[in-house]
Design a protein around this motif. Structure first.
Motif, PDB file in Angstrom:
ATOM      1  N   THR A 170      22.557  43.020 -83.271  1.00  0.00           N
ATOM      2  CA  THR A 170      23.054  42.262 -84.426  1.00  0.00           C
ATOM      3  C   THR A 170      22.132  42.487 -85.623  1.00  0.00           C
ATOM      4  O   THR A 170      20.933  42.729 -85.457  1.00  0.00           O
ATOM      5  CB  THR A 170      23.110  40.740 -84.155  1.00  0.00           C
ATOM      6  N   PHE A 171      22.726  42.407 -86.795  1.00  0.00           N
ATOM      7  CA  PHE A 171      21.975  42.298 -88.037  1.00  0.00           C
ATOM      8  C   PHE A 171      22.231  40.865 -88.482  1.00  0.00           C
ATOM      9  O   PHE A 171      23.341  40.544 -88.921  1.00  0.00           O
ATOM     10  CB  PHE A 171      22.456  43.327 -89.065  1.00  0.00           C
ATOM     11  N   SER A 172      21.262  39.998 -88.257  1.00  0.00           N
ATOM     12  CA  SER A 172      21.482  38.559 -88.420  1.00  0.00           C
ATOM     13  C   SER A 172      20.721  38.037 -89.632  1.00  0.00           C
ATOM     14  O   SER A 172      19.496  38.187 -89.722  1.00  0.00           O
ATOM     15  CB  SER A 172      21.020  37.815 -87.166  1.00  0.00           C
ATOM     16  N   ILE A 173      21.483  37.436 -90.557  1.00  0.00           N
ATOM     17  CA  ILE A 173      20.859  36.917 -91.780  1.00  0.00           C
ATOM     18  C   ILE A 173      20.595  35.425 -91.592  1.00  0.00           C
ATOM     19  O   ILE A 173      21.524  34.635 -91.387  1.00  0.00           O
ATOM     20  CB  ILE A 173      21.782  37.106 -93.012  1.00  0.00           C
ATOM     21  N   PHE A 174      19.319  35.062 -91.666  1.00  0.00           N
ATOM     22  CA  PHE A 174      18.938  33.653 -91.567  1.00  0.00           C
ATOM     23  C   PHE A 174      18.865  33.073 -92.977  1.00  0.00           C
ATOM     24  O   PHE A 174      18.577  33.779 -93.939  1.00  0.00           O
ATOM     25  CB  PHE A 174      17.583  33.524 -90.848  1.00  0.00           C
ATOM     26  N   PRO A 175      19.114  31.764 -93.093  1.00  0.00           N
ATOM     27  CA  PRO A 175      19.141  31.181 -94.434  1.00  0.00           C
ATOM     28  C   PRO A 175      17.746  30.984 -95.017  1.00  0.00           C
ATOM     29  O   PRO A 175      16.754  31.017 -94.291  1.00  0.00           O
ATOM     30  CB  PRO A 175      19.795  29.823 -94.184  1.00  0.00           C
ATOM     31  N   GLU A 176      17.707  30.812 -96.315  1.00  0.00           N
ATOM     32  CA  GLU A 176      16.473  30.432 -97.029  1.00  0.00           C
ATOM     33  C   GLU A 176      15.993  29.105 -96.440  1.00  0.00           C
ATOM     34  O   GLU A 176      16.763  28.147 -96.368  1.00  0.00           O
ATOM     35  CB  GLU A 176      16.831  30.297 -98.510  1.00  0.00           C
ATOM     36  N   MET A 177      14.740  29.064 -95.961  1.00  0.00           N
ATOM     37  CA  MET A 177      14.268  27.860 -95.257  1.00  0.00           C
ATOM     38  C   MET A 177      13.399  26.979 -96.157  1.00  0.00           C
ATOM     39  O   MET A 177      13.182  25.813 -95.864  1.00  0.00           O
ATOM     40  CB  MET A 177      13.418  28.251 -94.048  1.00  0.00           C
ATOM     41  N   GLU A 178      12.838  27.575 -97.215  1.00  0.00           N
ATOM     42  CA  GLU A 178      11.852  26.818 -97.993  1.00  0.00           C
ATOM     43  C   GLU A 178      12.511  25.843 -98.963  1.00  0.00           C
ATOM     44  O   GLU A 178      12.077  24.717 -99.119  1.00  0.00           O
ATOM     45  CB  GLU A 178      10.951  27.766 -98.811  1.00  0.00           C
ATOM     46  N   GLN A 179      13.589  26.320 -99.612  1.00  0.00           N
ATOM     47  CA  GLN A 179      14.195  25.472-100.630  1.00  0.00           C
ATOM     48  C   GLN A 179      15.389  24.722-100.072  1.00  0.00           C
ATOM     49  O   GLN A 179      15.827  25.006 -98.961  1.00  0.00           O
ATOM     50  CB  GLN A 179      14.651  26.348-101.795  1.00  0.00           C
ATOM     51  N   THR A 180      15.917  23.787-100.902  1.00  0.00           N
ATOM     52  CA  THR A 180      17.080  23.051-100.414  1.00  0.00           C
ATOM     53  C   THR A 180      18.206  24.046-100.128  1.00  0.00           C
ATOM     54  O   THR A 180      18.432  24.992-100.861  1.00  0.00           O
ATOM     55  CB  THR A 180      17.591  22.045-101.478  1.00  0.00           C
ATOM     56  N   SER A 181      18.888  23.790 -99.042  1.00  0.00           N
ATOM     57  CA  SER A 181      19.824  24.795 -98.587  1.00  0.00           C
ATOM     58  C   SER A 181      21.171  24.684 -99.279  1.00  0.00           C
ATOM     59  O   SER A 181      21.581  23.607 -99.707  1.00  0.00           O
ATOM     60  CB  SER A 181      20.014  24.653 -97.082  1.00  0.00           C
ATOM     61  N   ASP A 182      21.853  25.847 -99.380  1.00  0.00           N
ATOM     62  CA  ASP A 182      23.197  25.806 -99.936  1.00  0.00           C
ATOM     63  C   ASP A 182      24.179  25.274 -98.899  1.00  0.00           C
ATOM     64  O   ASP A 182      25.251  24.803 -99.233  1.00  0.00           O
ATOM     65  CB  ASP A 182      23.616  27.184-100.465  1.00  0.00           C
ATOM     66  N   VAL A 183      23.808  25.364 -97.623  1.00  0.00           N
ATOM     67  CA  VAL A 183      24.664  24.816 -96.567  1.00  0.00           C
ATOM     68  C   VAL A 183      23.845  23.754 -95.847  1.00  0.00           C
ATOM     69  O   VAL A 183      22.890  24.067 -95.142  1.00  0.00           O
ATOM     70  CB  VAL A 183      25.081  25.920 -95.569  1.00  0.00           C
ATOM     71  N   VAL A 184      24.221  22.477 -96.039  1.00  0.00           N
ATOM     72  CA  VAL A 184      23.374  21.396 -95.539  1.00  0.00           C
ATOM     73  C   VAL A 184      23.262  21.397 -94.015  1.00  0.00           C
ATOM     74  O   VAL A 184      22.228  21.035 -93.453  1.00  0.00           O
ATOM     75  CB  VAL A 184      23.863  20.037 -96.126  1.00  0.00           C
ATOM     76  N   VAL A 185      24.316  21.860 -93.320  1.00  0.00           N
ATOM     77  CA  VAL A 185      24.274  21.855 -91.855  1.00  0.00           C
ATOM     78  C   VAL A 185      23.765  23.189 -91.282  1.00  0.00           C
ATOM     79  O   VAL A 185      23.941  23.453 -90.095  1.00  0.00           O
ATOM     80  CB  VAL A 185      25.674  21.527 -91.261  1.00  0.00           C
ATOM     81  N   GLN A 186      23.129  24.008 -92.128  1.00  0.00           N
ATOM     82  CA  GLN A 186      22.722  25.327 -91.633  1.00  0.00           C
ATOM     83  C   GLN A 186      21.789  25.266 -90.418  1.00  0.00           C
ATOM     84  O   GLN A 186      21.895  26.137 -89.536  1.00  0.00           O
ATOM     85  CB  GLN A 186      22.143  26.193 -92.747  1.00  0.00           C
ATOM     86  N   PRO A 187      20.916  24.229 -90.288  1.00  0.00           N
ATOM     87  CA  PRO A 187      20.079  24.218 -89.065  1.00  0.00           C
ATOM     88  C   PRO A 187      20.917  24.059 -87.796  1.00  0.00           C
ATOM     89  O   PRO A 187      20.600  24.673 -86.772  1.00  0.00           O
ATOM     90  CB  PRO A 187      19.175  22.997 -89.260  1.00  0.00           C
ATOM     91  N   TYR A 188      21.990  23.280 -87.854  1.00  0.00           N
ATOM     92  CA  TYR A 188      22.872  23.152 -86.678  1.00  0.00           C
ATOM     93  C   TYR A 188      23.494  24.506 -86.347  1.00  0.00           C
ATOM     94  O   TYR A 188      23.463  24.957 -85.212  1.00  0.00           O
ATOM     95  CB  TYR A 188      24.024  22.176 -86.946  1.00  0.00           C
ATOM     96  N   ASN A 189      24.082  25.132 -87.383  1.00  0.00           N
ATOM     97  CA  ASN A 189      24.767  26.413 -87.151  1.00  0.00           C
ATOM     98  C   ASN A 189      23.797  27.465 -86.619  1.00  0.00           C
ATOM     99  O   ASN A 189      24.128  28.255 -85.741  1.00  0.00           O
ATOM    100  CB  ASN A 189      25.415  26.914 -88.447  1.00  0.00           C
ATOM    101  N   THR A 190      22.587  27.440 -87.170  1.00  0.00           N
ATOM    102  CA  THR A 190      21.597  28.448 -86.779  1.00  0.00           C
ATOM    103  C   THR A 190      21.182  28.264 -85.317  1.00  0.00           C
ATOM    104  O   THR A 190      21.110  29.231 -84.551  1.00  0.00           O
ATOM    105  CB  THR A 190      20.353  28.369 -87.709  1.00  0.00           C
ATOM    106  N   VAL A 191      20.927  26.998 -84.921  1.00  0.00           N
ATOM    107  CA  VAL A 191      20.494  26.753 -83.534  1.00  0.00           C
ATOM    108  C   VAL A 191      21.612  27.131 -82.551  1.00  0.00           C
ATOM    109  O   VAL A 191      21.372  27.786 -81.526  1.00  0.00           O
ATOM    110  CB  VAL A 191      20.062  25.275 -83.365  1.00  0.00           C
ATOM    111  N   LEU A 192      22.844  26.758 -82.881  1.00  0.00           N
ATOM    112  CA  LEU A 192      23.970  27.079 -81.985  1.00  0.00           C
ATOM    113  C   LEU A 192      24.156  28.594 -81.879  1.00  0.00           C
ATOM    114  O   LEU A 192      24.464  29.126 -80.808  1.00  0.00           O
ATOM    115  CB  LEU A 192      25.254  26.416 -82.509  1.00  0.00           C
ATOM    116  N   THR A 193      23.959  29.298 -82.983  1.00  0.00           N
ATOM    117  CA  THR A 193      24.111  30.765 -82.958  1.00  0.00           C
ATOM    118  C   THR A 193      22.945  31.416 -82.225  1.00  0.00           C
ATOM    119  O   THR A 193      23.127  32.392 -81.486  1.00  0.00           O
ATOM    120  CB  THR A 193      24.180  31.343 -84.388  1.00  0.00           C
ATOM    121  N   LEU A 194      21.745  30.852 -82.429  1.00  0.00           N
ATOM    122  CA  LEU A 194      20.570  31.443 -81.771  1.00  0.00           C
ATOM    123  C   LEU A 194      20.753  31.501 -80.260  1.00  0.00           C
ATOM    124  O   LEU A 194      20.340  32.449 -79.601  1.00  0.00           O
ATOM    125  CB  LEU A 194      19.317  30.637 -82.116  1.00  0.00           C
TER     126      LEU A 194
END
Ligand SMILES: Nc1nc2c(ncn2[C@@H]2O[C@H](COP(=O)(O)OP(=O)(O)OP(=O)(O)O)[C@@H](O)[C@H]2O)c(=O)[nH]1
Length: 474
Positions: A170-194
């Motif tokens: 896979t070529f997997s793009i992780f979201p920007e972690m330092e600043q406020t996210s454009d997708v508020v639920v991105q940590p949920y999506n990321t953990v489920l995908t991981l």
């Protein structure tokens, strides 16, 4: 002959990056956006590039069709791609009939995919029928939205169930972690995908949007980098990784050989790319570098600021493996000097051979030469324990949301018979935690004692790569 690779691009991010990747491949193989092959330049006596890995070709009408599936739950991005690039097979495009996207909810994308699995299987089987000896699949996606993460997760599970012997990268793009996210639920999506990246894929080339923006800012002098620029950085890396397959020589001419050099045990398969220098061949804003040698490039590749995955400053991490893919007019003595110095600078885990492997890649004759000599550029793919910084950040953001039970209902409403999202959340979180432990444990010599089988595998694959390097260095 190297086997074919089928590309699956899912969601907005996956398709936008996919577009840049295909554009790049077309430039390097002399293919027009409608799939027509261009005449080979006069300088080329015998055509050496292998177009068949990524394209199916039809010699009757000199047309190339990407071995690619374009999947999205909303039509905008894919429509814009196919209106500019008519080379894609229309039967390989899947858009949701309601066109509403997955609302940034992993469970919505995942459930959608379970309901359309027959269609996906059918598309894949048809594409497989066009291959003589498929090597594997590559998924391009973001882990943070709803489609690339949810549909992408389902597809990875399907691929590893149905085609277990094929390489799944896979070529997997992780979201920007330092600043406020454009997708508020991105940590949920990321953990489920991981969880699916861990369980159902063989290798993941990881990018994080924060690191990509910093590189664009510092290297391209773009004040506020857009996806247009950062996606060119990703496609440059994709082109460099696949170059030894597409312009083959005697080593590293399959994805499997590249991956087995970098992944000594099946559990540690998250790879960090670093690239330098970006040139205007690949990235429109890049300023061409006049002079760089292989020695300069090999050492620059160790610069943490060029890593496409950010790690915290207090986490230096250790290298498990590293492979440099270098292109340009290269002096053999520069390579030797560079590798020796790089190996002295890098701290490896104690149980591996401390060597930086090297592959030379070839410049496409279809790319115009702007100066007399081909500038040297390089990609380093490495397996580093510092990747746990990224996973730790994901888990800490996930825990903050989960503590408040925030937005859980938006996921729970997509439960179906035999699928409970709360269980999924817990399993996925546990799995990410185990991955972090695995990488941490790998920093000690005891790691090998804990897993004798992994030791055998690791040393065997490293030995093969060492032989290849020895040949390369003459
Ligand atoms: N690097 C990069 N990141 C992108 C791009 N488009 C979106 N993203 C990031 O990807 C994440 C969102 O994923 P998307 O791909 O937009 O969403 P999706 O998979 O289409 O899912 P839905 O929109 O829910 O249907 C966010 O972190 C965005 O910042 C892109 O072209 N390049």
């Amino acid at each position: 002959m190297p086997g074919e690779i089928i590309t699956i691009q899912a969601g907005q991010c996956g398709n936008q990056i996919g577009q840049k990747f295909w554009q790049q491949l077309c430039n390097e193989h002399g293919i027009l956006p409608d799939g027509t092959g261009m005449p080979v330049p006069d300088s080329v006596k015998i055509r050496e590039d292998q177009t068949n890995i990524f394209f199916q070709s039809n010699s009757d009408d000199n047309r190339y069709t990407p071995r690619a599936l374009l999947i999205d739950l909303e039509p905008r991005v894919v429509s814009s791609i196919t209106s500019n690039f008519t080379m894609f097979n229309p039967r390989n495009i899947h858009l949701a009939s309601n066109g509403g996207g997955a609302g940034n909810i992993w469970a919505q994308g995942y459930k959608y995919a379970t309901g359309h699995s027959d269609e996906f299987m059918d598309m894949l089987d048809k594409e497989l029928d066009k291959c003589d000896s498929l090597e594997g699949f590559q998924l391009i996606h973001s882990v943070a939205g709803g489609t690339g993460s949810g549909v992408g997760s389902y597809l990875l599970e399907m691929l590893s169930d149905r085609y277990a012997k094929k390489l799944n990268t896979t070529f997997s793009i992780f979201p920007e972690m330092e600043q406020t996210s454009d997708v508020v639920v991105q940590p949920y999506n990321t953990v489920l995908t991981l969880k699916r990246l861990i369980e159902s894929s063989d290798a993941n080339i990881v990018f994080d949007n924060g690191a990509l923006s910093s590189i664009a800012l510092n290297n391209l002098q773009v004040k506020s980098p857009s996806f247009e620029q950062t996606n060119q950085l990703v496609s440059t890396v994709m082109s460099a990784i696949t170059n030894p397959l597409r312009f083959p020589s005697y080593s590293y001419n399959t994805m499997t050989s590249i991956i087995s050099t970098l992944i000594p045990t099946p559990d540690l398969h998250f790879l960090t790319p670093t690239y330098t220098p970006f040139t205007s061949d690949f990235v429109s804003e890049a300023r061409d570098i006049r002079k760089s040698t292989a020695y300069d490039v090999i050492l620059e590749l160790l610069d943490k600021k060029l890593k496409m995955v950010k790690s915290s400053p207090d986490n230096h991490g250790l290298y498990i493996s590293a492979l440099d893919i270098i292109q340009g007019d290269i002096e053999q003595s520069d390579i030797q000097k560079g590798l020796i110095k790089a190996q002295q600078r890098i701290e490896f885990v104690p149980w591996t051979s401390s060597s930086v492997h090297l592959a030379k890649s070839k410049r496409s004759p279809f790319l115009k030469q702007k100066i007399n000599r081909t500038p040297v550029s390089g990609l380093m793919l490495s397996n580093q324990t510092s990747i746990v910084s990224l996973f730790n950040k994901v888990l800490s953001q996930y825990d903050k949301l989960m503590k408040r039970n925030a937005f859980v209902e938006a996921y729970r409403k997509h439960n179906y018979d035999g699928f409970d999202i709360l269980e999924e959340f817990q399993n996925s979180r546990d799995m990410v935690e185990s991955l972090i432990d695995e990488y941490r444990n790998s920093e000690s010599m005891k790691y090998l004692e804990d897993d004798e089988e992994d030791e055998e595998f690791g040393i065997a694959s490293t030995a093969v790569a060492d032989e290849e390097d020895a040949e390369m260095l003459g």
